[in-house]
Scaffold this motif. Structure first.
Motif, mmCIF file in Angstrom:
data_model
loop_
_atom_site.group_PDB
_atom_site.id
_atom_site.type_symbol
_atom_site.label_atom_id
_atom_site.label_comp_id
_atom_site.label_asym_id
_atom_site.label_seq_id
_atom_site.Cartn_x
_atom_site.Cartn_y
_atom_site.Cartn_z
ATOM 1 N N GLY A 174 -13.839 0.817 -10.081
ATOM 2 C CA GLY A 174 -12.694 0.989 -9.676
ATOM 3 C C GLY A 174 -11.507 1.565 -10.685
ATOM 4 O O GLY A 174 -10.346 1.550 -10.510
ATOM 5 N N CYS A 190 -8.295 10.304 -13.407
ATOM 6 C CA CYS A 190 -9.529 9.696 -12.914
ATOM 7 C C CYS A 190 -10.938 9.922 -13.729
ATOM 8 O O CYS A 190 -11.570 9.377 -14.277
ATOM 9 C CB CYS A 190 -9.792 9.806 -11.430
ATOM 10 S SG CYS A 190 -10.052 11.564 -11.119
ATOM 11 N N GLN A 244 -0.975 7.465 0.803
ATOM 12 C CA GLN A 244 -1.996 8.440 0.276
ATOM 13 C C GLN A 244 -1.410 10.181 0.385
ATOM 14 O O GLN A 244 -1.216 10.611 1.449
ATOM 15 C CB GLN A 244 -3.223 8.302 0.735
ATOM 16 C CG GLN A 244 -4.331 9.189 -0.112
ATOM 17 C CD GLN A 244 -5.831 8.669 0.735
ATOM 18 O OE1 GLN A 244 -5.985 7.650 0.938
ATOM 19 N NE2 GLN A 244 -6.420 9.731 0.877
ATOM 20 N N THR A 269 0.753 -1.244 -0.185
ATOM 21 C CA THR A 269 0.126 0.034 -0.146
ATOM 22 C C THR A 269 0.828 1.322 -0.006
ATOM 23 O O THR A 269 1.573 1.403 0.913
ATOM 24 C CB THR A 269 -0.900 0.037 1.302
ATOM 25 O OG1 THR A 269 -1.721 -1.224 1.358
ATOM 26 C CG2 THR A 269 -1.709 1.157 1.331
ATOM 27 N N CYS A 310 -4.355 15.145 -3.641
ATOM 28 C CA CYS A 310 -4.658 15.156 -5.190
ATOM 29 C C CYS A 310 -4.276 16.291 -5.898
ATOM 30 O O CYS A 310 -3.911 17.263 -5.552
ATOM 31 C CB CYS A 310 -6.205 15.373 -5.325
ATOM 32 S SG CYS A 310 -6.955 15.261 -6.955
ATOM 33 N N TYR A 317 -14.766 13.466 -4.958
ATOM 34 C CA TYR A 317 -13.891 12.963 -3.650
ATOM 35 C C TYR A 317 -13.913 14.117 -2.656
ATOM 36 O O TYR A 317 -14.091 13.923 -1.478
ATOM 37 C CB TYR A 317 -12.688 12.370 -4.128
ATOM 38 C CG TYR A 317 -11.579 12.250 -2.770
ATOM 39 C CD1 TYR A 317 -11.837 11.246 -2.133
ATOM 40 C CD2 TYR A 317 -10.742 13.085 -2.824
ATOM 41 C CE1 TYR A 317 -10.836 10.885 -1.087
ATOM 42 C CE2 TYR A 317 -9.777 13.040 -1.653
ATOM 43 C CZ TYR A 317 -9.643 12.067 -0.781
ATOM 44 O OH TYR A 317 -8.971 11.843 0.119
ATOM 45 N N CYS A 360 -10.774 4.502 -11.500
ATOM 46 C CA CYS A 360 -10.460 5.652 -11.065
ATOM 47 C C CYS A 360 -9.225 5.718 -9.731
ATOM 48 O O CYS A 360 -8.264 6.072 -10.101
ATOM 49 C CB CYS A 360 -11.450 6.838 -10.217
ATOM 50 S SG CYS A 360 -12.615 5.905 -9.130
ATOM 51 N N SER A 361 -9.623 4.707 -9.076
ATOM 52 C CA SER A 361 -8.487 4.467 -8.007
ATOM 53 C C SER A 361 -7.275 3.580 -8.736
ATOM 54 O O SER A 361 -6.130 3.637 -8.026
ATOM 55 C CB SER A 361 -9.192 3.201 -6.888
ATOM 56 O OG SER A 361 -10.263 4.141 -6.285
ATOM 57 N N GLU A 363 -18.882 2.146 -9.205
ATOM 58 C CA GLU A 363 -18.036 1.605 -8.496
ATOM 59 C C GLU A 363 -17.142 0.456 -8.975
ATOM 60 O O GLU A 363 -16.833 -0.579 -8.557
ATOM 61 C CB GLU A 363 -18.515 0.951 -7.171
ATOM 62 C CG GLU A 363 -19.369 1.915 -6.326
ATOM 63 C CD GLU A 363 -19.998 1.084 -5.126
ATOM 64 O OE1 GLU A 363 -19.566 0.158 -4.842
ATOM 65 O OE2 GLU A 363 -20.844 1.728 -4.410
ATOM 66 N N ARG A 407 -7.784 6.281 -2.030
ATOM 67 C CA ARG A 407 -8.697 5.175 -2.032
ATOM 68 C C ARG A 407 -10.155 5.969 -2.323
ATOM 69 O O ARG A 407 -11.140 6.307 -1.548
ATOM 70 C CB ARG A 407 -8.916 4.946 -0.855
ATOM 71 C CG ARG A 407 -7.677 3.658 -0.690
ATOM 72 C CD ARG A 407 -6.712 4.570 -0.006
ATOM 73 N NE ARG A 407 -5.482 3.577 0.456
ATOM 74 C CZ ARG A 407 -4.245 3.903 0.730
ATOM 75 N NH1 ARG A 407 -4.011 5.068 0.373
ATOM 76 N NH2 ARG A 407 -3.167 3.331 1.073
ATOM 77 N N LEU A 408 -10.387 6.235 -3.791
ATOM 78 C CA LEU A 408 -11.506 6.916 -4.142
ATOM 79 C C LEU A 408 -12.828 6.248 -4.105
ATOM 80 O O LEU A 408 -13.623 6.465 -3.682
ATOM 81 C CB LEU A 408 -11.481 7.208 -5.521
ATOM 82 C CG LEU A 408 -10.340 8.243 -5.790
ATOM 83 C CD1 LEU A 408 -10.014 8.385 -7.454
ATOM 84 C CD2 LEU A 408 -10.563 9.776 -5.315
ATOM 85 N N CYS A 455 -5.178 6.471 -10.194
ATOM 86 C CA CYS A 455 -4.541 7.548 -9.481
ATOM 87 C C CYS A 455 -3.305 7.174 -9.169
ATOM 88 O O CYS A 455 -2.838 6.519 -8.281
ATOM 89 C CB CYS A 455 -5.609 7.593 -8.211
ATOM 90 S SG CYS A 455 -5.166 9.039 -7.083
#
Length: 712
Positions: A421, A384, A375, A372, A378, A398, A423-424, A419, A432-433, A427
């Motif tokens: 995913g 995204c 983060q 991970t 932005c 977001y 965009c995530s 949903e 964790r959008l 990114c």
């Protein structure tokens, strides 16, 4: 018909990692327990039909739907219901819901392997469409692509409109790792075509398209073979390019037809219906074989497992037990994902069951889990927004979600987010959008539930206030009507001789009746006390009775204006005094001693004192005087007889004395025939007084009852 293709905006191209595509569908041994959540679809749970300790057969319904968005569940295997209680379900938050826990039968137990007889419709073309739709609902069929929408509801809305132009069978399976639909199309293409025939009979579409990604050549080949073997018309298999998320219903419609369905509308309004291949297969089993949705094919993959594959398991099978069957070895960072790597979620506890919407279980190893990244803020790069297939601006959405600006998030298109995913995935700031969007949706749902409850409470309060106001208005109207009715009547009190009612013209009729009833009750009470005093023979009782009479008569003083009542009371008092005097006189005559005679005279004097008020009656006074004179004569005769007997001897004297004593009452009665007549008259009067007393008691009870009724 020509197979022309279109494209949708955005999308990504993640690694496919379909390691289990070449592994055939297998079966696993029956588990010891099955845990079946009551809600395995998008909607409300149905009503429970079973209870702990009950034995159920395979395919037997455990719940019964009562509304349109309810879908029942069935027992995958025969067994005994252990409990109906809260238990964990596959959810990222570890949420718990009511579940039915079944202990499965083992070979040799009664009922092992027996199946519940559900109806089937092999000749479905001669069956009413509504009957087939109800049967699909009773068999528990829901969308197996991941959303879990009740199949019969989707079919019914389109069949009712009778506008189905295109029926699309979704075999894209664009999510990485998942291969269960691919294996189903390869191994059971004929049954899928039978399910398509059933849907065509219900919907009557103009054309049918089976959409499959071009990375599944074997599945495409098997479907084309099944179509040609069955002779089904107006149906074709269309190969679509590999692009994520082309398997989403709206994106797939755009790829096949070029039509973009708005997110505030349903595809059925545009004459397009989309169903997953697994759902079509389940419809065929339900209609042709009477088999409810109790099993599903699941892909079990990940490098933390010794082996991987596609397995057909009963619903309610524990994910932990399934992973142990495939040789799970926990890595240093254990993680279990339900669903694909793009749209799936991590569960905190693997001891949860497989449900209807579970199509994949991933147990990644250490090298498969990307460490991970931290983060960061932005940077507004816009990647995204370019990747979003729903034409949203995720970085702006977001910002609203983080600030808890729910209304702004909804205006920015939060509900349009599928949903996926994407965009995530792109990114660069590792934000964790999707997690934020899911949390915001849940928060908005909670806020909506709270607001609905508050609005419902306000509505109940307003309705209560309106009801109370209406009751008060009706009560006031009834009171006003009663007062108007009373005032409109003539003054009846003047005609009845009631001066008080005549003077008080504003006094209501109800108050007059209450007052008259109280006066009658007081008069009756005085008569009762008077009768009690007459029955007692002692002077003390007589004195107390007179005192009680005086007290009891005081509340009834207001009734003195009634001459008839006062006259009856006076006559009753005189009669009572005369009867009492006669009783005392008889007692004095029976006693032979001087002391008794003296006491009798004294008692007579005392007894006559309460009746002094009746001196104005000359007849009563005359009778009393005659009685006293006769008593004095009797006393003188007794004394004379006693003196004459004293000169004889003892035995003779005793005999004479005894005879004189024995004959004295008879002698007295012989000398006074008028006394016997008065005694008879007195007895008759006593009987008359007793009858009047009983009558007064009855009137008192009646008056008291009326008084209580008016008071209430």
């Amino acid at each position: 018909r020509k197979g022309s293709l279109f494209s949708f905006k955005g999308g990504v191209f993640p690694p496919e990692n379909k390691f289990t595509a070449g592994m055939a569908i297998e079966h696993v041994p029956a588990p010891e327990y099955l845990i079946l959540p009551l809600k395995q679809h998008s909607g409300a749970p149905a009503e429970v039909l079973v209870k702990p300790g009950q034995h159920v057969l395979a395919d037997e319904p455990l719940t019964s739907p009562k509304s349109a968005m309810q879908v029942p569940i069935h027992a995958p295997l025969s067994g005994t219901v252990v409990s109906v209680a809260m238990s964990g379900i596959p959810h990222p938050s570890g949420y718990m819901e009511p579940c039915v826990k079944i202990r499965c039968d083992v070979p040799g137990e009664p009922g092992y392997g027996e199946c519940y007889a559900n109806p089937s419709y092999p000749d479905y073309q001669n069956t009413d469409r509504e009957t087939l739709l109800n049967h699909i609902n009773r068999m528990g069929i829901a969308g197996l692509g991941g959303a879990g929408f009740p199949t019969d509801v989707k079919l019914r809305s389109s069949a009712k409109a009778e506008n189905c132009q295109v029926l699309i069978i979704n075999g894209a399976e664009c999510e990485p790792y998942i291969t269960c639909d691919d294996r189903l199309m390869r191994e059971r293409a004929d049954r899928i075509i039978e399910g398509i025939r059933i849907l065509q009979y219900i919907l009557n579409p103009v054309y049918t398209v089976i959409a499959v990604e071009n990375n599944k050549p074997e599945a495409i080949r098997e479907l084309n073979r099944a179509i040609s073997d069955s002779g089904i018309s107006e149906t074709r298999v269309t190969e679509i390019p590999v692009k994520y998320p082309s398997g989403a219903a709206r994106n797939l419609i755009t790829v096949i037809t070029g039509i973009e369905i708005p997110y505030n509308a349903r595809s059925t309004a545009y004459g397009i219906v989309v169903h997953n291949v697994s759902t079509v297969y389940a419809v065929a089993d339900a209609v042709l074989r009477g088999k409810p949705l109790t099993h599903r094919i699941v892909t079990v993959t990940g490098s933390a497992l010794k082996k991987q594959g596609n397995v057909e398991i009963p619903l309610g099978y524990s994910i932990k037990e399934l992973m142990n069957h495939f040789g799970y070895t926990a890595p240093s960072v254990p993680r279990v994902i339900v669903g694909g790597p793009m749209m799936g979620f991590t569960i905190h506890d693997a001891n949860v069951p497989v449900i209807k919407t579970s199509n994949c279980i991933i147990a990644p190893g250490e090298h498969e889990i990307e460490r991970t990244k931290p983060q960061v803020n932005c940077i507004r790069c816009g990647r995204c927004a370019r990747a979003c297939p729903s034409r949203l601006i995720p970085y702006e959405l977001y910002a609203f979600c983080v600030a808890n600006e729910h209304e702004a998030a909804l205006k920015c298109g939060l509900k349009s987010c599928i949903e996926c995913g994407c965009c995530s995935f792109v990114c660069p700031s590792a934000i964790r959008l999707i997690a934020e969007f899911r949390q915001e949706k849940a928060q908005i749902k909670i806020e909506k539930i709270k607001k609905d409850r508050i609005n419902a409470a306000k509505e109940r309060f307003v309705l209560k206030q309106q009801r109370l106001a209406e009751e008060e208005r009706l009560r006031a109207e009834r009171k006003a009507a009663a007062l108007a009715k009373i005032k409109s009547k003539p003054a009846s009190a003047a005609a009845s001789g009631n001066d008080a009612a005549a003077v008080s013209g504003t006094e209501s009729e109800l108050e007059q009746r209450k007052r008259i009833a109280l006066e009658k009750a007081a008069a009756i009470k005085a008569a009762r006390l008077k009768a009690k005093a007459e029955a007692s023979g002692s002077d003390a009782s007589a004195g107390q009775t007179v005192s009680s009479e005086a007290k009891a008569e005081s509340p009834a003083a207001a009734s003195a204006q009634n001459p008839d009542l006062e006259e009856r009371k006076r006559i009753a008092l005189e009669k009572a005094a005369a009867i009492k005097a006669a009783r005392l006189k008889a007692k004095a005559e029976a006693s032979g001693s001087d002391a008794s005679a003296g006491q009798t005279v004294s008692s007579e004097a005392k007894a006559e004192s309460p009746a002094a008020a009746s001196a104005q009656n000359p007849d009563l006074e005359e009778r009393k005087r005659i009685a006293l004179e006769k008593a004095a004569a009797i006393k003188a005769a007794r004394l004379k007889a006693k003196a004459e007997a004293s000169g004889s001897d003892a035995s003779a004297g005793q005999t004479v004395s005894s005879e004189a004593k024995a004959e004295s009452p008879a002698a007295a009665s012989a000398q006074t025939p008028d006394l016997e007549e008065r005694k008879r008259i007195a007895l008759e009067k006593a009987a008359a007084i007793k009858a009047a007393r009983l009558k007064a008691k009855a009137e008192a009870e009646k008056a008291q009852s009326q008084t209580d009724t008016k008071g209430e």
